[in-house]
Design a protein around this motif. Structure first.
Motif, PDB file in Angstrom:
ATOM      1  N   LEU A  68       0.819  -1.213   0.000  1.00  0.00           N
ATOM      2  CA  LEU A  68       0.000   0.000   0.000  1.00  0.00           C
ATOM      3  C   LEU A  68       0.854   1.265   0.000  1.00  0.00           C
ATOM      4  N   THR A  69       2.123   1.135  -0.356  1.00  0.00           N
ATOM      5  CA  THR A  69       3.042   2.275  -0.271  1.00  0.00           C
ATOM      6  C   THR A  69       2.521   3.497  -1.001  1.00  0.00           C
ATOM      7  N   GLU A  70       2.130   3.331  -2.259  1.00  0.00           N
ATOM      8  CA  GLU A  70       1.656   4.480  -3.038  1.00  0.00           C
ATOM      9  C   GLU A  70       0.389   5.065  -2.422  1.00  0.00           C
ATOM     10  N   VAL A  71      -0.509   4.192  -1.984  1.00  0.00           N
ATOM     11  CA  VAL A  71      -1.757   4.660  -1.387  1.00  0.00           C
ATOM     12  C   VAL A  71      -1.471   5.437  -0.103  1.00  0.00           C
ATOM     13  N   ILE A  72      -0.545   4.929   0.696  1.00  0.00           N
ATOM     14  CA  ILE A  72      -0.219   5.599   1.952  1.00  0.00           C
ATOM     15  C   ILE A  72       0.410   6.961   1.698  1.00  0.00           C
ATOM     16  N   LYS A  73       1.338   7.038   0.754  1.00  0.00           N
ATOM     17  CA  LYS A  73       1.945   8.330   0.422  1.00  0.00           C
ATOM     18  C   LYS A  73       0.890   9.316  -0.083  1.00  0.00           C
ATOM     19  N   ALA A  74      -0.018   8.812  -0.901  1.00  0.00           N
ATOM     20  CA  ALA A  74      -1.065   9.689  -1.424  1.00  0.00           C
ATOM     21  C   ALA A  74      -2.005  10.144  -0.314  1.00  0.00           C
ATOM     22  N   SER A  75      -2.262   9.258   0.659  1.00  0.00           N
ATOM     23  CA  SER A  75      -3.139   9.657   1.765  1.00  0.00           C
ATOM     24  C   SER A  75      -2.457  10.712   2.633  1.00  0.00           C
ATOM     25  N   ILE A  76      -1.135  10.589   2.798  1.00  0.00           N
ATOM     26  CA  ILE A  76      -0.392  11.604   3.549  1.00  0.00           C
ATOM     27  C   ILE A  76      -0.470  12.939   2.817  1.00  0.00           C
ATOM     28  N   GLU A  77      -0.318  12.887   1.502  1.00  0.00           N
ATOM     29  CA  GLU A  77      -0.394  14.124   0.712  1.00  0.00           C
ATOM     30  C   GLU A  77      -1.791  14.719   0.759  1.00  0.00           C
ATOM     31  N   ALA A  78      -2.806  13.853   0.684  1.00  0.00           N
ATOM     32  CA  ALA A  78      -4.184  14.342   0.734  1.00  0.00           C
ATOM     33  C   ALA A  78      -4.471  15.012   2.068  1.00  0.00           C
ATOM     34  N   LEU A  79      -4.008  14.404   3.144  1.00  0.00           N
ATOM     35  CA  LEU A  79      -4.194  15.010   4.465  1.00  0.00           C
ATOM     36  C   LEU A  79      -3.395  16.299   4.581  1.00  0.00           C
TER      37      LEU A  79
END
Length: 226
Positions: free
Chosen positions: A168-179
């Protein structure tokens, strides 16, 4: 670049594959502008319409972003990441709930099972995260923050849990960016409490630290629906 010249049928698909490869390998980095249309036409040996179709397809997939009058920029390194970068509301909530499930358990196990070498790595990553924050290097901040959270899970020394989180690396990075985009105060979150709990081999405190900021983010989303 250079990109290989295409020769067979299915030129659009070939151009898409080659451009995607340039993105995923880091030749074209996230946030950077890709070569101009004439440059791509020359490099690939195809017509303008073929290049335009490929760019349009990759933009639709979320990997590229076309900015009128400014050029085309790399938005994400994968279709999944590109989709998540546009997350809001229920989708982002789902990602955070999965993160909480994996990362809270990872923190609990890390407090019990981490090695001294892993503790040193966590300490170094947290220092790098703080440096990126102080230097307002937001792209690096997101990368290092994601690396820190992943290493916490790795330090659980549960191979399957770590592999699930890595997937889920990409998803996690994107969620950090979204937050980070919706809640800039997330940059102020201090993970030293989590680090110290893992250092002190205190599973209960590690659980509280790992789940706390994610719970706050979920509360914020519930109170501020898109």
């Amino acid at each position: 670049m250079p990109l290989a010249t295409t020769r067979r049928a299915g030129l659009v698909d070939q151009v898409i594959d080659q451009m995607r490869s340039a993105i995923t390998t880091g030749e074209w980095r996230v946030g950077e502008r890709i070569p101009t249309e004439p440059e791509l036409v020359t490099a690939l040996g195809v017509g303008r319409n073929t290049v335009r179709e490929a760019v349009r397809a990759l933009a639709h997939a979320g990997l590229l972003e076309v900015r009128q009058g400014d050029g085309t920029f790399v938005r994400a390194t994968s279709e999944l990441s590109g989709a998540v970068r546009r997350l809001c509301g229920p989708e982002l909530r789902d990602v955070l709930e999965v993160r909480r499930t994996l990362e809270v358990e990872g923190a609990r196990l890390a407090a019990a099972n981490r090695t001294e070498a892993q503790l040193e790595q966590l300490t170094a990553l947290l220092a790098a995260r703080d440096d990126a924050n102080a230097g307002k290097q937001w792209a690096r901040f997101i990368d290092v923050d994601a690396d820190f959270h992943h290493l916490v899970v790795v330090a659980s020394n549960n191979t399957l849990l770590a592999e699930l989180h890595a997937g889920l690396t990409e998803v996690i990075k994107a969620s950090i960016e979204a937050l980070d985009s919706s809640q800039p105060d997330t940059r102020k979150i201090d993970h030293r409490g989590l680090l110290f709990a893992i250092r002190d081999r205190d599973p209960e405190r590690a659980v509280q630290e790992a789940g706390g900021f994610l719970a706050e983010a979920l509360t914020y989303l519930a109170e501020n629906p898109a």
